[in-house]
Design a protein around this motif. Structure first.
Motif, PDB file in Angstrom:
ATOM      1  N   VAL A 123       0.933  -1.111  -0.027  1.00 29.96           N
ATOM      2  CA  VAL A 123      -0.191  -0.018   0.015  1.00 29.96           C
ATOM      3  C   VAL A 123       0.849   1.346  -0.171  1.00 29.96           C
ATOM      4  O   VAL A 123       0.676   2.061  -0.984  1.00 29.96           O
ATOM      5  CB  VAL A 123      -0.918  -0.009   1.260  1.00 29.96           C
ATOM      6  CG1 VAL A 123      -1.684   1.232   1.237  1.00 29.96           C
ATOM      7  CG2 VAL A 123      -1.962  -0.999   1.208  1.00 29.96           C
ATOM      8  N   TRP A 124       1.597   1.234   1.048  1.00 29.64           N
ATOM      9  CA  TRP A 124       2.668   2.290   1.088  1.00 29.64           C
ATOM     10  C   TRP A 124       4.154   2.257   0.312  1.00 29.64           C
ATOM     11  O   TRP A 124       4.722   1.613   1.221  1.00 29.64           O
ATOM     12  CB  TRP A 124       2.578   2.836   2.622  1.00 29.64           C
ATOM     13  CG  TRP A 124       1.238   2.966   3.379  1.00 29.64           C
ATOM     14  CD1 TRP A 124       0.856   1.934   4.269  1.00 29.64           C
ATOM     15  CD2 TRP A 124       0.097   3.881   2.901  1.00 29.64           C
ATOM     16  NE1 TRP A 124      -0.469   2.374   4.553  1.00 29.64           N
ATOM     17  CE2 TRP A 124      -0.672   3.480   4.011  1.00 29.64           C
ATOM     18  CE3 TRP A 124       0.058   5.139   2.175  1.00 29.64           C
ATOM     19  CZ2 TRP A 124      -1.974   4.110   3.911  1.00 29.64           C
ATOM     20  CZ3 TRP A 124      -1.124   5.539   2.401  1.00 29.64           C
ATOM     21  CH2 TRP A 124      -2.027   5.275   3.139  1.00 29.64           C
ATOM     22  N   PHE A 140      -4.259   5.280  -0.481  1.00 33.14           N
ATOM     23  CA  PHE A 140      -5.092   5.502   0.356  1.00 33.14           C
ATOM     24  C   PHE A 140      -6.119   4.485   0.226  1.00 33.14           C
ATOM     25  O   PHE A 140      -6.868   3.852   0.779  1.00 33.14           O
ATOM     26  CB  PHE A 140      -5.639   7.085   0.546  1.00 33.14           C
ATOM     27  CG  PHE A 140      -6.663   6.962   1.501  1.00 33.14           C
ATOM     28  CD1 PHE A 140      -6.642   6.997   2.840  1.00 33.14           C
ATOM     29  CD2 PHE A 140      -8.147   7.353   0.887  1.00 33.14           C
ATOM     30  CE1 PHE A 140      -7.501   6.958   3.855  1.00 33.14           C
ATOM     31  CE2 PHE A 140      -9.167   7.498   1.939  1.00 33.14           C
ATOM     32  CZ  PHE A 140      -8.972   7.508   3.245  1.00 33.14           C
ATOM     33  N   PHE A 141      -6.460   4.315  -1.211  1.00 31.22           N
ATOM     34  CA  PHE A 141      -7.588   3.561  -1.789  1.00 31.22           C
ATOM     35  C   PHE A 141      -7.402   2.217  -1.413  1.00 31.22           C
ATOM     36  O   PHE A 141      -8.198   1.537  -1.072  1.00 31.22           O
ATOM     37  CB  PHE A 141      -8.014   3.897  -3.149  1.00 31.22           C
ATOM     38  CG  PHE A 141      -9.045   3.151  -3.745  1.00 31.22           C
ATOM     39  CD1 PHE A 141     -10.437   3.468  -3.492  1.00 31.22           C
ATOM     40  CD2 PHE A 141      -8.891   2.009  -4.596  1.00 31.22           C
ATOM     41  CE1 PHE A 141     -11.431   2.596  -3.939  1.00 31.22           C
ATOM     42  CE2 PHE A 141      -9.851   1.097  -5.092  1.00 31.22           C
ATOM     43  CZ  PHE A 141     -11.338   1.558  -4.626  1.00 31.22           C
ATOM     44  N   LYS A 151     -11.453  -3.299   4.091  1.00 37.05           N
ATOM     45  CA  LYS A 151     -12.812  -3.657   3.720  1.00 37.05           C
ATOM     46  C   LYS A 151     -13.869  -2.368   4.250  1.00 37.05           C
ATOM     47  O   LYS A 151     -14.739  -2.500   4.551  1.00 37.05           O
ATOM     48  CB  LYS A 151     -13.480  -4.795   3.889  1.00 37.05           C
ATOM     49  CG  LYS A 151     -12.635  -6.047   3.213  1.00 37.05           C
ATOM     50  CD  LYS A 151     -13.599  -7.339   3.432  1.00 37.05           C
ATOM     51  CE  LYS A 151     -12.832  -8.147   2.685  1.00 37.05           C
ATOM     52  NZ  LYS A 151     -13.588  -9.469   2.963  1.00 37.05           N
ATOM     53  N   LYS A 152     -13.293  -1.174   3.866  1.00 37.24           N
ATOM     54  CA  LYS A 152     -14.054   0.168   4.463  1.00 37.24           C
ATOM     55  C   LYS A 152     -14.618   0.766   3.167  1.00 37.24           C
ATOM     56  O   LYS A 152     -15.396   1.779   3.385  1.00 37.24           O
ATOM     57  CB  LYS A 152     -12.813   1.120   4.862  1.00 37.24           C
ATOM     58  CG  LYS A 152     -12.058   0.501   5.958  1.00 37.24           C
ATOM     59  CD  LYS A 152     -13.043   0.472   7.210  1.00 37.24           C
ATOM     60  CE  LYS A 152     -12.380   0.173   8.435  1.00 37.24           C
ATOM     61  NZ  LYS A 152     -13.308   0.264   9.885  1.00 37.24           N
ATOM     62  N   LEU A 153     -14.710   0.276   1.963  1.00 39.62           N
ATOM     63  CA  LEU A 153     -15.371   0.868   1.046  1.00 39.62           C
ATOM     64  C   LEU A 153     -16.928   0.646   1.120  1.00 39.62           C
ATOM     65  O   LEU A 153     -17.250  -0.302   1.726  1.00 39.62           O
ATOM     66  CB  LEU A 153     -15.288   0.233  -0.281  1.00 39.62           C
ATOM     67  CG  LEU A 153     -13.526   0.354  -1.064  1.00 39.62           C
ATOM     68  CD1 LEU A 153     -13.362  -0.215  -2.435  1.00 39.62           C
ATOM     69  CD2 LEU A 153     -13.236   1.853  -1.119  1.00 39.62           C
ATOM     70  N   LYS A 154     -17.548   1.841   0.869  1.00 41.41           N
ATOM     71  CA  LYS A 154     -19.128   1.709   0.821  1.00 41.41           C
ATOM     72  C   LYS A 154     -19.922   0.876  -0.095  1.00 41.41           C
ATOM     73  O   LYS A 154     -20.759   1.489  -0.800  1.00 41.41           O
ATOM     74  CB  LYS A 154     -19.582   3.060   1.440  1.00 41.41           C
ATOM     75  CG  LYS A 154     -19.074   3.508   2.665  1.00 41.41           C
ATOM     76  CD  LYS A 154     -19.639   4.996   2.926  1.00 41.41           C
ATOM     77  CE  LYS A 154     -19.406   5.659   4.109  1.00 41.41           C
ATOM     78  NZ  LYS A 154     -17.875   5.988   4.132  1.00 41.41           N
ATOM     79  N   THR A 155     -19.525  -0.419  -0.211  1.00 41.62           N
ATOM     80  CA  THR A 155     -20.267  -1.189  -1.240  1.00 41.62           C
ATOM     81  C   THR A 155     -21.747  -1.409  -0.415  1.00 41.62           C
ATOM     82  O   THR A 155     -21.921  -1.361   0.798  1.00 41.62           O
ATOM     83  CB  THR A 155     -19.559  -2.470  -1.326  1.00 41.62           C
ATOM     84  OG1 THR A 155     -19.327  -2.999   0.070  1.00 41.62           O
ATOM     85  CG2 THR A 155     -18.204  -1.995  -2.155  1.00 41.62           C
ATOM     86  N   HIS A 156     -22.266  -1.894  -1.285  1.00 38.61           N
ATOM     87  CA  HIS A 156     -23.947  -2.320  -0.836  1.00 38.61           C
ATOM     88  C   HIS A 156     -24.142  -3.239   0.150  1.00 38.61           C
ATOM     89  O   HIS A 156     -24.815  -2.982   0.992  1.00 38.61           O
ATOM     90  CB  HIS A 156     -24.837  -2.361  -2.202  1.00 38.61           C
ATOM     91  CG  HIS A 156     -25.083  -1.183  -3.048  1.00 38.61           C
ATOM     92  ND1 HIS A 156     -25.122  -1.353  -4.245  1.00 38.61           N
ATOM     93  CD2 HIS A 156     -25.081   0.037  -2.737  1.00 38.61           C
ATOM     94  CE1 HIS A 156     -25.639  -0.161  -4.715  1.00 38.61           C
ATOM     95  NE2 HIS A 156     -25.158   0.706  -3.777  1.00 38.61           N
TER      96      HIS A 156
END
Length: 305
Positions: free
Chosen positions: A127-128, A138-139, A146-151
């Protein structure tokens, strides 16, 4: 910010000069300070001082001006170091690290002292890394956690269970779930995008499954080989732009086809590669040819960076 005050207070010290701008009661200029935690406000007032008293007003010609009775009531005051006021120097605020070292203030020093240190995770260099594109890093961090706001994530927030199931469909292929695992890159559309870029990173044998891709990246995380740095750049760019396209289709009427998205990913990585330098070798010469980069990026001794 106010909640951070207890964490920061013990790090901000005064390097005493003339003592005219240092609060006698509230600033930290000695290990036992602030004195307000020892001597009560009533005692301070009864002794003829006020809350705005400066250090130079209570320490005059090497003598403390407070009542002798304070020493018996607050014996810790005996441990105050002998001050030497320098009338030609101003008081100066300094940052004292958690190791007790006085240093110049910097945001890095503050962050390093206040954060909770933990052991480095195996995927940190996935990542870094120094060649990474910051917003892509960051993405990637969001994906790993697993912080993405998927449905499927947002559905768990809905305790009533009445969320419209149609909203859970992937906006890219409309046939699968809107989830981390599906988007990267099991979705039919996302898989086509991944298949269009993975050859450029020599990952043509890697499945379009996030767990497999991520395990491969962890295995090369610490490598400085050009092809491995490129692999990390390609994966992070592909994931970033697939997510961007997912949101574009979800919230607007605009859309890009697979070929357009592939070109955006490759051109983004190519522009980043233009800022790097590569160790001269047969392998890197092939990399430059594959990515249509100028041979001027080759250097004799330094590794890519």
């Amino acid at each position: 910010m106010l909640n951070l005050r207890p964490l920061i207070r013990n790090h901000i010290w005064t390097n005493v000069g003339d003592g005219t701008t240092t609060s006698a009661w509230f600033d930290k200029w000695d290990e036992v300070c602030p004195i307000s935690t020892i001597v009560t406000p009533r005692c301070i007032a009864n002794a003829g001082f006020n809350m705005n008293t400066q250090l130079a007003e209570i320490y005059v010609h090497g003598e403390w001006m407070w009542p002798d009775s304070w020493i018996s009531r607050f014996p810790v005051l005996l441990s105050l170091r002998n001050l030497v006021l320098v009338h030609t120097q101003q008081d100066k605020l300094e940052w004292r690290s958690r190791l007790g070292l006085r240093t110049e203030f910097s945001t890095f020093t503050v962050w390093d002292d206040l954060r909770q240190s933990q052991n480095e995770v195996l995927w940190s260099n996935v990542v870094w890394f120094s060649q990474a594109i910051p917003k892509h890093s960051f993405f990637m961090w969001l994906i790993v956690h697993k912080k993405l706001k998927t449905h499927d994530v947002m559905c768990k927030w809905n305790s009533s269970g009445n969320m419209n199931l149609n909203l859970l469909c992937c906006s890219l292929c409309t046939s699968g779930p809107d989830s981390h695992e599906h988007l990267f890159f099991e979705c039919e559309f996302a898989a086509q995008v991944w298949n269009g870029v993975r050859d450029k990173a020599c990952m043509d044998t890697i499945q379009n499954k996030w767990s497999v891709i991520f395990d491969f990246l962890v295995g090369i995380a610490n490598s400085k080989k050009a092809i491995h740095v490129i692999a990390k750049l390609v994966v992070s760019a592909a994931a970033y732009f697939v997510w961007e396209e997912r949101n574009r289709r979800l919230f607007t009427s605009k859309r890009r086809n697979k070929n357009q998205l592939v070109e955006v990913i490759l051109s983004t990585v190519r522009m980043k590669l233009h800022t790097m330098r590569f160790k001269r070798s047969i392998q890197t010469a092939r990399v430059l040819q594959e990515w249509m980069l100028p041979r001027g990026l080759l250097v004799a001794d330094d590794e890519c960076g």
